[in-house]
Motif scaffolding. Structure first.
Motif, PDB file in Angstrom:
ATOM      1  N   SER A   1       0.850  -1.192   0.000  1.00  0.00           N
ATOM      2  CA  SER A   1       0.000   0.000   0.000  1.00  0.00           C
ATOM      3  C   SER A   1       0.882   1.237   0.000  1.00  0.00           C
ATOM      4  CB  SER A   1      -0.908   0.017   1.234  1.00  0.00           C
ATOM      5  OG  SER A   1      -1.733  -1.129   1.271  1.00  0.00           O
TER       6      SER A   1
ATOM      7  N   HIS B   1      -8.466   7.961  -6.700  1.00  0.00           N
ATOM      8  CA  HIS B   1      -8.179   9.379  -6.533  1.00  0.00           C
ATOM      9  C   HIS B   1      -9.013   9.920  -5.374  1.00  0.00           C
ATOM     10  CE1 HIS B   1      -6.712   8.870 -10.682  1.00  0.00           C
ATOM     11  NE2 HIS B   1      -5.920   9.895 -10.407  1.00  0.00           N
ATOM     12  N   PRO B   2      -8.572  11.003  -4.750  1.00  0.00           N
ATOM     13  CA  PRO B   2      -9.324  11.546  -3.611  1.00  0.00           C
ATOM     14  C   PRO B   2     -10.738  11.986  -3.960  1.00  0.00           C
ATOM     15  CG  PRO B   2      -7.552  13.035  -4.292  1.00  0.00           C
ATOM     16  CD  PRO B   2      -7.326  11.744  -4.994  1.00  0.00           C
TER      17      PRO B   2
ATOM     18  N   MET C   1      -2.493  13.308  -5.462  1.00  0.00           N
ATOM     19  CA  MET C   1      -2.033  12.134  -4.738  1.00  0.00           C
ATOM     20  C   MET C   1      -3.147  11.092  -4.740  1.00  0.00           C
ATOM     21  SD  MET C   1       1.043  12.745  -3.959  1.00  0.00           S
ATOM     22  CE  MET C   1       1.363  11.343  -2.888  1.00  0.00           C
ATOM     23  N   MET C   2      -2.820   9.878  -5.093  1.00  0.00           N
ATOM     24  CA  MET C   2      -3.812   8.815  -5.168  1.00  0.00           C
ATOM     25  C   MET C   2      -3.386   7.629  -4.315  1.00  0.00           C
ATOM     26  SD  MET C   2      -2.984   7.675  -9.100  1.00  0.00           S
ATOM     27  CE  MET C   2      -4.378   6.586  -9.190  1.00  0.00           C
ATOM     28  N   SER C   3      -4.380   6.866  -3.861  1.00  0.00           N
ATOM     29  CA  SER C   3      -4.110   5.658  -3.082  1.00  0.00           C
ATOM     30  C   SER C   3      -3.885   4.490  -4.024  1.00  0.00           C
ATOM     31  CB  SER C   3      -5.291   5.350  -2.157  1.00  0.00           C
ATOM     32  OG  SER C   3      -5.513   6.406  -1.256  1.00  0.00           O
ATOM     33  N   GLN C   4      -2.900   3.668  -3.697  1.00  0.00           N
ATOM     34  CA  GLN C   4      -2.601   2.497  -4.523  1.00  0.00           C
ATOM     35  C   GLN C   4      -2.349   1.297  -3.625  1.00  0.00           C
ATOM     36  OE1 GLN C   4       0.290   2.734  -7.858  1.00  0.00           O
ATOM     37  NE2 GLN C   4       1.345   1.036  -6.852  1.00  0.00           N
TER      38      GLN C   4
ATOM     39  N   LYS D   1       0.957   5.796  -1.276  1.00  0.00           N
ATOM     40  CA  LYS D   1       0.387   6.977  -1.913  1.00  0.00           C
ATOM     41  C   LYS D   1       1.338   7.396  -3.030  1.00  0.00           C
ATOM     42  CE  LYS D   1      -3.080   7.942   1.023  1.00  0.00           C
ATOM     43  NZ  LYS D   1      -4.501   8.109   0.630  1.00  0.00           N
ATOM     44  N   ARG D   2       0.784   7.714  -4.191  1.00  0.00           N
ATOM     45  CA  ARG D   2       1.645   8.185  -5.273  1.00  0.00           C
ATOM     46  C   ARG D   2       0.941   9.285  -6.047  1.00  0.00           C
ATOM     47  NH1 ARG D   2       0.818   6.340 -10.528  1.00  0.00           N
ATOM     48  NH2 ARG D   2      -0.661   4.619 -10.806  1.00  0.00           N
ATOM     49  N   ARG D   3       1.729  10.072  -6.746  1.00  0.00           N
ATOM     50  CA  ARG D   3       1.185  11.204  -7.488  1.00  0.00           C
ATOM     51  C   ARG D   3       0.804  10.774  -8.898  1.00  0.00           C
ATOM     52  NH1 ARG D   3       1.201  16.280  -6.098  1.00  0.00           N
ATOM     53  NH2 ARG D   3       2.796  15.909  -4.495  1.00  0.00           N
TER      54      ARG D   3
END
Length: 386
Positions: free
Chosen positions: A297, A328-329, A308-311, A299-301
């Motif tokens: 897990s 995406h947020p 910033m998105m969750s991956q 966070k990346r741009r």
């Protein structure tokens, strides 16, 4: 008796009383062992992590604070990092006294029993074992790091006297020269149960260890009888540093750069993934159901939106496949990217269905069976080989 010796005994009694009141220490034998062995003799210094950085550590010893303050730190129920490796990461520690007590209670050492400890560390636990068995010559402790074994051997001789055998070697293979053992304790995490340790365990003996997969840990108590080897898990997991062994290797992770993308789609809001991947009981089951899988897990741009998105990625090097969950947020739903040709996503769905069929069981509901060298986790007729 000087004032520091009296303070040490007072703080020791305070710690032991606290562990007894919490139900961690249950037997008079374990209580007496902790009252007898001075922890400070084995922890001449320790490291604390500096706030804001995982690589900055401050080393403390009795010369940098008052001896009384140092003893106060030693007798808190906390793990003390005692060694850093070349990457400034912890490589040895004195475990939480409460964790040590739980393992010793589960080990159930009786006077005169022969004991093997894998993971010498500071030597403190070996001293406790010597008190429990009432015969230091019955204790063998092994560690891969010669600097640790050399220091532990010296302190053990000063505190306990002669007798404890301190061995420098690969603990994964045990210490066959002095086998069989009535009790074996592993104070490091291992992703499997070494056959060598099972072989060196006497009939009627117990092995206590941290069975640590890539996603979750289990407090394993293994018993050997004339009919075979069977084990169960205690409710609370253990968390130890990994055992250093030439027998253990970390597989190279599969990368999205090495496998082609084969699909993408949106998940409905009610879908169990990826949320279920944070469920501790599911993680325990999942790591044995799909033993080649890893979860990451971060966070990346996003290069397109600069957000910033969750991956959350599930990868399986054996299948050369990746399932990547992205959000995406400002998105309500998770999107899924599939890499590789293996149906890994379908395997994830199968794993979730199997977990539900088992009643979402916690690790304590599983048993370990070892027959003819085959090791398996068993629950409700399901056998997971590992």
């Amino acid at each position: 008796m000087n004032s520091m010796t009296r303070l040490s005994e007072t703080l020791r009694k305070k710690l032991v009383q606290s562990l007894c009141e919490k139900g961690v220490i249950q037997s008079p034998a374990v209580e007496q062992a902790f009252l007898t062995v001075p922890r400070e003799a084995f922890v001449s210094s320790f490291f604390e992590q500096s706030s804001g950085s995982s690589l900055l550590w401050t080393q403390y010893d009795a010369t940098q604070m008052s001896e009384a303050d140092y003893l106060e730190q030693i007798y808190l129920d906390q793990a003390l990092v005692t060694q850093l490796n070349e990457r400034k990461m912890p490589s040895s520690s004195s475990s939480l006294p409460s964790v040590m007590a739980k393992m010793l209670e589960a080990l159930d050492v009786r006077p005169g029993q022969r004991i093997l400890e894998v993971g010498t560390g500071t030597g403190y636990n070996a001293a406790l074992l010597a008190v429990l068995t009432a015969d230091p010559t019955a204790v063998v402790t092994i560690d891969m790091d010669p600097s640790l074994t050399e220091n532990a051997a010296q302190v053990l001789h000063e505190v306990v006297g002669s007798g404890i055998r301190v061995v420098t070697g690969d603990g994964f293979y045990g210490a066959a020269a002095w086998a069989p053992y009535d009790r074996i304790i592993v104070t490091a995490s291992i992703p499997t149960i070494p056959c060598s340790l099972v072989d060196q365990l006497a009939v009627g003996g117990k092995l206590v260890m941290d069975l640590q997969g890539p996603l979750a840990s289990g407090f394993l108590v293994l018993e050997k009888t004339y009919d075979g080897v069977i084990g169960h898990f205690l409710p609370e997991p253990l968390y130890f540093m990994p055992l250093v062994s030439e027998a253990l290797s970390v597989p190279e992770p599969v990368s999205v750069k090495s496998v082609p993308q084969s699909g993408t789609f949106l998940l409905p809001e009610s879908h169990p993934y990826p949320g279920i991947l944070s469920n501790t009981d599911f993680r325990w089951f999942f790591q044995w159901y799909l033993p080649g899988s890893r979860v990451q897990s971060l966070k990346r741009r996003d290069q397109k939106t600069d957000q910033m998105m969750s991956q959350i990625s599930v990868s399986d090097a054996q299948l050369a496949a990746i399932v990547r969950f992205l959000k995406h947020p400002d998105q309500m739903f998770w999107s899924v990217e599939i890499y590789g040709t293996s149906p890994l996503f379908l395997r994830l769905l199968d794993a979730y269905d199997a977990f539900l069929s088992l009643g979402e069981a916690a690790p304590s509901y599983y048993q370990v069976q070892i027959e003819n060298g085959e090791k398996a986790l068993c629950i409700d007729g399901l056998k997971l080989l590992f």
